[in-house]
Enzyme design. Structure first.
Site, PDB file in Angstrom:
ATOM      1  N   HIS A   1      -7.726  -4.303   9.817  1.00 38.24           N
ATOM      2  CA  HIS A   1      -7.350  -4.114   8.412  1.00 38.24           C
ATOM      3  C   HIS A   1      -6.128  -4.955   8.059  1.00 38.24           C
ATOM      4  O   HIS A   1      -5.302  -5.263   8.915  1.00 38.24           O
ATOM      5  CB  HIS A   1      -7.167  -2.633   8.062  1.00 38.24           C
ATOM      6  CG  HIS A   1      -5.957  -1.960   8.613  1.00 38.24           C
ATOM      7  ND1 HIS A   1      -5.935  -0.625   8.954  1.00 38.24           N
ATOM      8  CD2 HIS A   1      -4.696  -2.408   8.875  1.00 38.24           C
ATOM      9  CE1 HIS A   1      -4.733  -0.296   9.383  1.00 38.24           C
ATOM     10  NE2 HIS A   1      -3.964  -1.358   9.356  1.00 38.24           N
TER      11      HIS A   1
ATOM     12  N   GLU B   1      -9.642  -1.368   4.954  1.00 34.55           N
ATOM     13  CA  GLU B   1     -10.288  -1.009   6.210  1.00 34.55           C
ATOM     14  C   GLU B   1     -11.605  -1.780   6.382  1.00 34.55           C
ATOM     15  O   GLU B   1     -12.118  -2.361   5.415  1.00 34.55           O
ATOM     16  CB  GLU B   1     -10.569   0.502   6.214  1.00 34.55           C
ATOM     17  CG  GLU B   1      -9.329   1.375   6.079  1.00 34.55           C
ATOM     18  CD  GLU B   1      -8.507   1.474   7.374  1.00 34.55           C
ATOM     19  OE1 GLU B   1      -8.456   0.517   8.157  1.00 34.55           O
ATOM     20  OE2 GLU B   1      -7.905   2.549   7.580  1.00 34.55           O
TER      21      GLU B   1
ATOM     22  N   ASN C   1      -7.911  -2.383  13.969  1.00 35.87           N
ATOM     23  CA  ASN C   1      -9.317  -2.476  13.552  1.00 35.87           C
ATOM     24  C   ASN C   1      -9.549  -3.652  12.604  1.00 35.87           C
ATOM     25  O   ASN C   1     -10.623  -3.774  12.022  1.00 35.87           O
ATOM     26  CB  ASN C   1      -9.759  -1.164  12.879  1.00 35.87           C
ATOM     27  CG  ASN C   1      -8.988  -0.874  11.596  1.00 35.87           C
ATOM     28  OD1 ASN C   1      -8.088  -1.635  11.213  1.00 35.87           O
ATOM     29  ND2 ASN C   1      -9.319   0.213  10.927  1.00 35.87           N
TER      30      ASN C   1
ATOM     31  N   ASP D   1       0.843  -1.196   0.000  1.00 35.22           N
ATOM     32  CA  ASP D   1       0.000   0.000   0.000  1.00 35.22           C
ATOM     33  C   ASP D   1       0.876   1.242   0.000  1.00 35.22           C
ATOM     34  O   ASP D   1       2.099   1.161   0.163  1.00 35.22           O
ATOM     35  CB  ASP D   1      -0.967  -0.003   1.200  1.00 35.22           C
ATOM     36  CG  ASP D   1      -0.301  -0.445   2.508  1.00 35.22           C
ATOM     37  OD1 ASP D   1       0.948  -0.427   2.575  1.00 35.22           O
ATOM     38  OD2 ASP D   1      -1.014  -0.801   3.454  1.00 35.22           O
TER      39      ASP D   1
END
Ligand code: PGA
Length: 229
Positions: free
Chosen positions: A126, A131, A124, A65
């Site tokens: 991801h 996400e 979270n 990413d």
């Protein structure tokens, strides 16, 4: 499935897996993460590659990413240059980032597909920058980062407002297409999300849960963890 209670040992074991992959297939395509988690793995990888004189000239490296609208010093490509590409004197022609090209997935396919992808997991759930809410059938795409993700990465920036709001990331399918996946989860703060991902429902709310569908996944942790498949 290797489990250990020591981050350095886990990182060393994971680094050995990467080296084995490169020895087995010198033209391997590797997916690489950034952040805190993989730093020890990269350190060990560099040490083993030097010690054993491993030929890495044919390996292609794909960043998972990248931020959009980020100063160069905070870009993930700059991180990877510093922690792995430069120390191993890797030819820049073999280093790819999803920010470089519109169709990253086609590029990866042309290069033979990902052989091994290394991942961290966000608090979270991801993976890369997929996400919560990311659909399973997603390829490389642009995302708006969760505020929790921006907060978690704040330490890499001078001011909170400097943390980018957008990024481009390999999708869930890009990752699941990798022939092998190594997931690293270090620090007790990752225990509960790892449990949710692997012992709960497979759902977009916890993107890492899609990894349960992968037939060749190894998880390295520095805490006791049993995956009840
Ligand atoms: P960290 O991030 O390695 O900095 O904990 C993991 C991730 O967000 O994937």
């Amino acid at each position: 499935m290797p489990t250990t209670t020591d981050k350095d040992t886990a990182s060393l074991q994971a680094a050995r897996e990467v080296i084995e992959q490169i020895k087995k297939k010198p033209q391997s395509c590797l997916g690489l993460p950034t952040g805190r988690t993989p730093q020890a793995l990269y350190r060990h990888l560099i040490a083993i590659a030097r010690e054993e004189n491993v030929d890495i000239t044919g390996v292609r490296f794909f960043g998972l990413d990248e931020y959009i609208d980020v100063r160069q010093e905070s870009a993930f490509k700059t991180y990877l240059d510093k922690v792995i590409y430069q120390p191993l004197a890797i030819d820049q022609e073999n280093c790819f980032s999803p920010i470089m090209i519109d169709d990253y997935d086609a590029l990866i396919k042309r290069q033979g597909g990902l052989d091994l992808t290394i991942l961290g997991i966000g608090g979270n759930g991801h993976i890369a920058f997929n996400e919560p809410g990311t659909p399973e059938y997603s390829w490389t795409h642009c995302v708006t980062l969760d505020e929790s993700t921006r907060r978690a990465n704040q330490e890499f920036f001078a001011r909170p407002e400097d943390v980018p709001r957008r990024a481009v990331t390999m999708g869930i399918q890009t990752i699941l297409d990798s022939r092998k996946i190594i997931l690293l989860a270090f620090s007790k703060s990752k225990i509960s999300i790892l449990k949710r991902a692997f012992n709960g429902c497979v759902e977009g709310a916890v993107p890492a849960s899609f990894l349960t569908k992968h037939p060749n996944l190894e998880i390295y942790t520095d805490f006791e963890f049993t995956w009840l498949k």
